[in-house]
Design an enzyme around this catalytic site. Structure first.
Site, PDB file in Angstrom:
ATOM      1  N   ASP A 153      21.219  12.470  27.452  1.00 22.18           N
ATOM      2  CA  ASP A 153      21.553  11.236  28.169  1.00 22.18           C
ATOM      3  C   ASP A 153      22.937  10.765  27.746  1.00 22.18           C
ATOM      4  O   ASP A 153      23.237  10.675  26.548  1.00 22.18           O
ATOM      5  CB  ASP A 153      20.521  10.147  27.864  1.00 22.18           C
ATOM      6  N   TYR A 183      26.448   8.014  28.495  1.00 22.22           N
ATOM      7  CA  TYR A 183      26.763   6.578  28.461  1.00 22.22           C
ATOM      8  C   TYR A 183      28.077   6.421  29.213  1.00 22.22           C
ATOM      9  O   TYR A 183      29.077   5.984  28.669  1.00 22.22           O
ATOM     10  CB  TYR A 183      26.892   6.181  26.981  1.00 22.22           C
ATOM     11  N   HIS A 215      28.893  -0.691  32.287  1.00 21.42           N
ATOM     12  CA  HIS A 215      27.684  -0.835  31.475  1.00 21.42           C
ATOM     13  C   HIS A 215      28.028  -0.917  29.991  1.00 21.42           C
ATOM     14  O   HIS A 215      27.531  -1.804  29.276  1.00 21.42           O
ATOM     15  CB  HIS A 215      26.756   0.354  31.730  1.00 21.42           C
ATOM     16  N   GLU A 259      16.749   1.764  33.034  1.00 20.96           N
ATOM     17  CA  GLU A 259      18.119   2.256  33.129  1.00 20.96           C
ATOM     18  C   GLU A 259      18.205   3.114  34.378  1.00 20.96           C
ATOM     19  O   GLU A 259      17.645   4.206  34.433  1.00 20.96           O
ATOM     20  CB  GLU A 259      18.531   3.048  31.880  1.00 20.96           C
ATOM     21  N   GLN A 270      14.888  -0.110  19.780  1.00 14.18           N
ATOM     22  CA  GLN A 270      16.168   0.579  19.653  1.00 14.18           C
ATOM     23  C   GLN A 270      17.132  -0.189  18.753  1.00 14.18           C
ATOM     24  O   GLN A 270      17.848   0.397  17.935  1.00 14.18           O
ATOM     25  CB  GLN A 270      16.795   0.775  21.041  1.00 14.18           C
ATOM     26  N   LYS A 286      13.683   5.214  23.073  1.00 12.72           N
ATOM     27  CA  LYS A 286      14.049   5.909  24.296  1.00 12.72           C
ATOM     28  C   LYS A 286      13.137   7.097  24.619  1.00 12.72           C
ATOM     29  O   LYS A 286      13.082   7.522  25.763  1.00 12.72           O
ATOM     30  CB  LYS A 286      15.490   6.440  24.173  1.00 12.72           C
ATOM     31  N   THR A 291      10.894   9.171  30.359  1.00 15.27           N
ATOM     32  CA  THR A 291      12.037   9.232  31.262  1.00 15.27           C
ATOM     33  C   THR A 291      11.503   9.714  32.597  1.00 15.27           C
ATOM     34  O   THR A 291      10.938  10.809  32.679  1.00 15.27           O
ATOM     35  CB  THR A 291      13.108  10.206  30.741  1.00 15.27           C
ATOM     36  N   GLU A 328      21.460  -6.266  31.118  1.00 11.71           N
ATOM     37  CA  GLU A 328      22.717  -6.727  31.713  1.00 11.71           C
ATOM     38  C   GLU A 328      22.465  -7.819  32.755  1.00 11.71           C
ATOM     39  O   GLU A 328      23.159  -8.839  32.782  1.00 11.71           O
ATOM     40  CB  GLU A 328      23.443  -5.572  32.387  1.00 11.71           C
TER      41      GLU A 328
END
Length: 396
Positions: A110, A112, A117, A183, A224, A237, A241, A342
């Protein structure tokens, strides 16, 4: 341009043809292609046993020439009226089949890759300092996830247990995550692997990557926050998924390639752009059916080709079925943010839903759906499908 009775604006028309794995009633899982609201049984219509398997891996491993050949043949079968009688018995209605995980996930990484973000989270986590870490614009930051907990859309997501610690507490407590998040991401599925010690260049992206899918990389923010220093994400995490059941081949995205945002400073040579490697994809995030965000993938700072180049530049090998995801897709506007942390500014500004309820993070019973579209090669748009998950209460 097809003998099928499809609306001209169907998101799954002839210019799309995504691959998936389906199980017909009283039948074994097998590879199919979606067209409209039907699934074409490839093993039967092409008389090829590579498609009579419960994953795409064997077919993907055959490489770019074979992918192109199969897509051309299926297009011919669905557009030339001479084949109608032979093909029709091998079309299944979507409502009559079960959709399964489309490929065996070999490894999962994964990234970023969204500057918006990363900036939003940096402002939340490090107020008063530069929101981006010094390395962020020099390399695509990523981490290795857990392939065994990648699940297909529709699979329930159990709220994870773990340690969490509030800033004012002297020690951590154990229990269900209180800040469970989403996410919204885009995933890249590797079709042909590479040997250890041989980096894959960005120019080889189209020969290595089979297609894309939608991803929801669920995140327990409180777990996390306590665990990630110094080695990064782990239990917060790795519990789930979710991926969409349809893999849209790169060949369906010819009209979607776009120039990524300007890079400053210029990346090192192994990360140099090779043409239009950005993707003009539009995502939509819904919480309990309510649209809460429309993240634009075209705004992503790092491209799929650059992620692949960086992932292998140290000589790491790749395998058929490797999945690497973009990280949360967020745009510059407040309604384009791809995560609840966010959208609610860390929980300080709750979202109000149409039923009058408010959310900062996910509650048990909440259902999240991420959908997406891309420009089509014949005009209009094609669908990327959707990835959905409902939150179940934590294990006792």
């Amino acid at each position: 341009m097809t003998w099928l009775d499809l609306p001209t604006d169907d998101l799954f028309g002839i210019s799309n043809l995504p691959y998936g794995v389906f199980s017909p009633r009283d039948g074994a899982p097998r590879v199919g292609i979606r067209v409209g609201a039907q699934v074409l049984d490839l093993a039967a219509v092409l008389d090829d046993r590579v498609f009579a398997r419960p994953s795409l891996n064997a077919f993907m491993s055959q490489g770019r020439d074979r992918w192109t050949q199969v897509r051309a043949r299926v297009t011919e079968l669905l557009t030339d009226g001479r084949y109608r009688q032979a093909v029709t018995p091998h079309l299944h209605q979507l409502q009559d089949v079960r959709l399964d995980l489309p490929f065996e996930v070999a490894d999962y990484v994964d990234f970023y890759a969204s500057e918006h973000h990363a900036t939003n989270l940096g402002r939340l986590f490090r107020p008063g300092s530069d929101p981006l870490t010094p390395n962020w614009k020099h390399l695509p930051i990523g981490y290795h996830g857990r392939a065994g907990t990648v699940v297909v859309s529709g699979t329930p997501v159990t709220r994870p247990n773990g340690q969490r610690k509030s800033p004012e507490a002297a020690s951590p407590v154990f229990g269900p995550s209180q800040r469970l998040d989403i996410e919204a991401e885009v995933g890249f599925v590797i079709g042909t692997g590479s040997r250890q010690g041989e980096p894959v260049s960005g120019a080889d992206f189209h020969d290595r990557v089979f297609g894309i899918c939608l991803v929801n990389d669920w995140s327990a923010r409180d777990l996390q926050a306590w665990e990630y220093v110094p080695l990064g994400p782990f239990l917060g995490k790795s519990f789930a998924t979710s991926v969409s059941p349809w893999i849209v081949p790169l060949d369906a995205l010819d009209a979607a390639w776009a120039t990524p945002p300007p890079r400053d400073p210029e990346p090192l040579p192994y990360l140099a752009d090779t043409g239009k490697q950005g993707l003009d994809l539009e995502l939509a995030v819904r919480l309990n059916g309510c649209l809460i965000s429309t993240p634009p993938f075209a705004s992503m700072y790092w491209t799929g080709a650059q992620m692949l180049a960086h992932m292998t530049v140290n000589g790491a090998s790749t395998r058929t079925g490797d999945l690497y995801a973009s990280g949360t897709v967020s745009g510059p506007r407040a309604d384009e943010r791809g995560s609840l942390i966010e959208l609610t500014e860390g929980g300080a500004r709750p979202l109000t839903l149409p039923d009058g309820s408010a959310r900062t993070f996910l509650e048990d019973g909440d259902e999240v759906t991420v959908s997406g579209t891309a420009p089509g090669t014949t005009g209009g748009r094609i669908g990327l499908g959707e990835v959905t998950g409902r939150i179940h209460s934590a294990a006792v």
